[in-house]
Design an enzyme around this catalytic site. Structure first.
Site, PDB file in Angstrom:
ATOM      1  N   PRO A 248       0.842  -1.209   0.000  1.00 51.36           N
ATOM      2  CA  PRO A 248       0.000   0.000   0.000  1.00 51.36           C
ATOM      3  C   PRO A 248       0.873   1.254   0.000  1.00 51.36           C
ATOM      4  CG  PRO A 248       0.030  -0.998   2.186  1.00 51.36           C
ATOM      5  CD  PRO A 248       0.786  -1.924   1.294  1.00 51.36           C
ATOM      6  N   ASP A 424       5.774   2.191   2.293  1.00 47.55           N
ATOM      7  CA  ASP A 424       4.839   1.095   2.498  1.00 47.55           C
ATOM      8  C   ASP A 424       4.089   1.354   3.805  1.00 47.55           C
ATOM      9  OD1 ASP A 424       3.554  -1.307   3.040  1.00 47.55           O
ATOM     10  OD2 ASP A 424       5.206  -2.551   2.330  1.00 47.55           O
ATOM     11  N   HIS A 425       2.787   1.594   3.698  1.00 50.81           N
ATOM     12  CA  HIS A 425       2.016   1.987   4.873  1.00 50.81           C
ATOM     13  C   HIS A 425       1.816   0.836   5.862  1.00 50.81           C
ATOM     14  CE1 HIS A 425      -0.006   4.905   7.133  1.00 50.81           C
ATOM     15  NE2 HIS A 425      -0.734   5.478   6.192  1.00 50.81           N
ATOM     16  N   ARG A 426       2.193  -0.384   5.482  1.00 54.02           N
ATOM     17  CA  ARG A 426       2.152  -1.483   6.439  1.00 54.02           C
ATOM     18  C   ARG A 426       3.258  -1.335   7.484  1.00 54.02           C
ATOM     19  NH1 ARG A 426       2.703  -6.508   2.485  1.00 54.02           N
ATOM     20  NH2 ARG A 426       4.415  -5.147   1.854  1.00 54.02           N
ATOM     21  N   VAL A 428       5.375   1.760   7.683  1.00 60.43           N
ATOM     22  CA  VAL A 428       5.639   3.158   8.024  1.00 60.43           C
ATOM     23  C   VAL A 428       4.318   3.901   8.162  1.00 60.43           C
ATOM     24  CG1 VAL A 428       6.857   5.257   7.357  1.00 60.43           C
ATOM     25  CG2 VAL A 428       7.788   3.026   6.705  1.00 60.43           C
TER      26      VAL A 428
END
Length: 453
Positions: A248, A424-426, A428
């Site tokens: 993501p 990567d929003h998983r 960060v």
């Protein structure tokens, strides 16, 4: 006696390579370790040396042909006598074991690439596309191999994925779900994983194919030009599609006044220490990234889906995106956070020259933890970079140019640069990504801060 040299695995689990140029011809006399052919893998161009001394009997592969690892590519007549000719399976094994000691005790190594440690095992053959594996028996469902990211499932999964009746393709449930989401029929694919297992990359590549076909322009009187998708371009496309569908992405932008950094660069260029080093703004950005990563270690990490863990790295393996005649590659500056500004500048200069010459080693293209892409060299202000698979963040550096800027309440002309950070929003969160980008910007605005970090 006649010896056949097979296409070797030049490192990092590659399964095939394209023969680019032969440096020998039938009838030529060659020596051990003499370069005989240049090949191109999905990662780089590599020159292969001969493991035997003798006379070239035949070239078994034409330039431009893609050959799987283990397939014979050249026949060499050696002076050895009395020894039995190797079996067809043995020749492939000898080629795959380049870098190990031969019968004469000598070691044939790749030019610029050391021998691999430990034994080499042959890869299992791919299952033919025309012969899909038979469906598991009712009492065998769910008992198949448990491969990371890919394994067999029961026949009931096929119906739930919206596919028609028939043999069940081998794929792990997450891969099946991805196929369902993208509208890809798994029965239309030939798996590239071990034993013919369908991987996530197979699905994403199939999903991208119809889009490419639909967007092709209609024939015209002007004509068209077609090129095979292979080598670096093929690998880059697969990696980017995989990244776009699995991580993501979030992208943030920051305009930075780097007037002081550019002034410092000009002063350092006139010193003795930097007389023989090409000091570019990219070196300052690289140093700022390494320093900022200390305060936000989440950007120097990776997501391990199989283990259910986030992996944090102590050292920054810094990738630098480089445009080459063969396509975009990302060679790495190892342990970049341990280097001084001068050492970083020297490493970046060497890395760029090697990449543009097409001589980057396959081992230098893997194992990165953070990437910088300098789109500013093309006059571009900014962009939304796509993550390299396995990395948490990537920073795009835009063009450096004079722009109006408010300084102490007064309008002035300053040297300004745009930064774009994708993460990567998983791994960060928004706060962490924002803090990291702000830290990089602060170090470029006031480089003296580096002395206190």
């Amino acid at each position: 006696m006649r010896r056949e040299f097979a296409m070797p695995d030049v490192g990092e689990g590659l399964t095939e390579a394209e023969v680019v140029t032969w440096h020998v011809a039938p009838g030529d006399t060659i020596t051990v370790n003499q370069v005989i052919v240049e090949i191109e893998t999905a990662k780089a161009a590599v020159e292969l040396p001969s493991p035997y001394a003798g006379t070239v009997g035949a070239l078994l592969v034409e330039p431009g042909q893609t050959v799987p690892v283990g397939a014979p590519i050249i026949a060499i007549e050696t002076a050895e006598a009395g020894a039995p000719a190797p079996a067809a399976g043995d020749t492939a094994e000898e080629g795959a074991k380049i870098g190990e000691a031969g019968a004469d005790g000598r070691i044939a190594t790749l030019v610029g690439y050391g021998p691999r440690q430990g034994s080499v095992q042959r890869r299992p053959r791919r299952a033919p596309a025309s012969a899909p594996p038979a469906p598991p028996k009712p009492d065998e469902r769910g008992a198949g191999p448990d491969l990371p990211g890919e394994s067999g499932v029961g026949a009931g999964e096929g119906a739930r994925n919206g596919t028609s009746a028939g043999p069940v393709p081998l794929a792990k449930p997450p891969v099946r779900k991805l196929a369902k989401d993208l509208g890809v029929d798994l029965r239309s694919l030939a798996g590239t994983g071990a034993g013919g297992v369908i991987t996530r990359e197979d699905v994403t590549a199939a999903a991208a194919a119809p889009v490419a076909a639909a967007s092709a322009p209609a024939p015209s009187a002007g004509g068209v030009r077609r090129e095979p998708i292979r080598g670096v371009r093929k690998a880059t496309a697969a990696a980017m599609v995989s990244s776009a569908f699995t991580a993501p992405h979030v992208t943030e932008f920051l305009a930075v006044d780097i007037t002081e950094t550019m002034a410092l660069r000009d002063r350092l260029r006139d010193t003795r220490d930097y007389a023989e080093v090409r000091l570019t703004p990219l070196a300052f950005v690289a140093k700022a990234v390494c320093l900022a990563a200390r305060r936000t270690p989440e950007v120097n990490a990776s997501w391990d889906e199989a283990a259910g863990e986030i992996v944090y790295y102590d050292r920054v393996q810094l990738g630098i995106a480089a445009a080459t005649p063969r396509g975009l590659i990302v060679p790495k500056v190892r342990d970049a956070d341990t280097l001084t500004l001068r050492e970083l500048a020297a490493a970046l200069g060497e890395l760029t020259a090697t990449a543009r010459a097409g001589r980057t080693l396959p081992a230098d293209l893997v194992g990165g933890t953070f990437t910088i892409t300098n789109v500013g060299v093309f006059g571009v202000d900014t962009g939304t970079p796509i993550l390299n698979p396995g990395e948490a963040a990537i920073l795009a550096v835009g063009a450096i140019k004079p722009m109006p800027w408010v300084v102490d309440g007064e309008l002035a002309v300053r040297t300004v640069c745009q930064l774009a950070l994708s993460f990567d929003h998983r791994l960060v969160d928004g706060e962490q990504g924002s803090r990291f980008l702000a830290d990089v910007g602060a170090l470029l605005t006031d480089p003296s801060l580096a002395l206190t970090w």
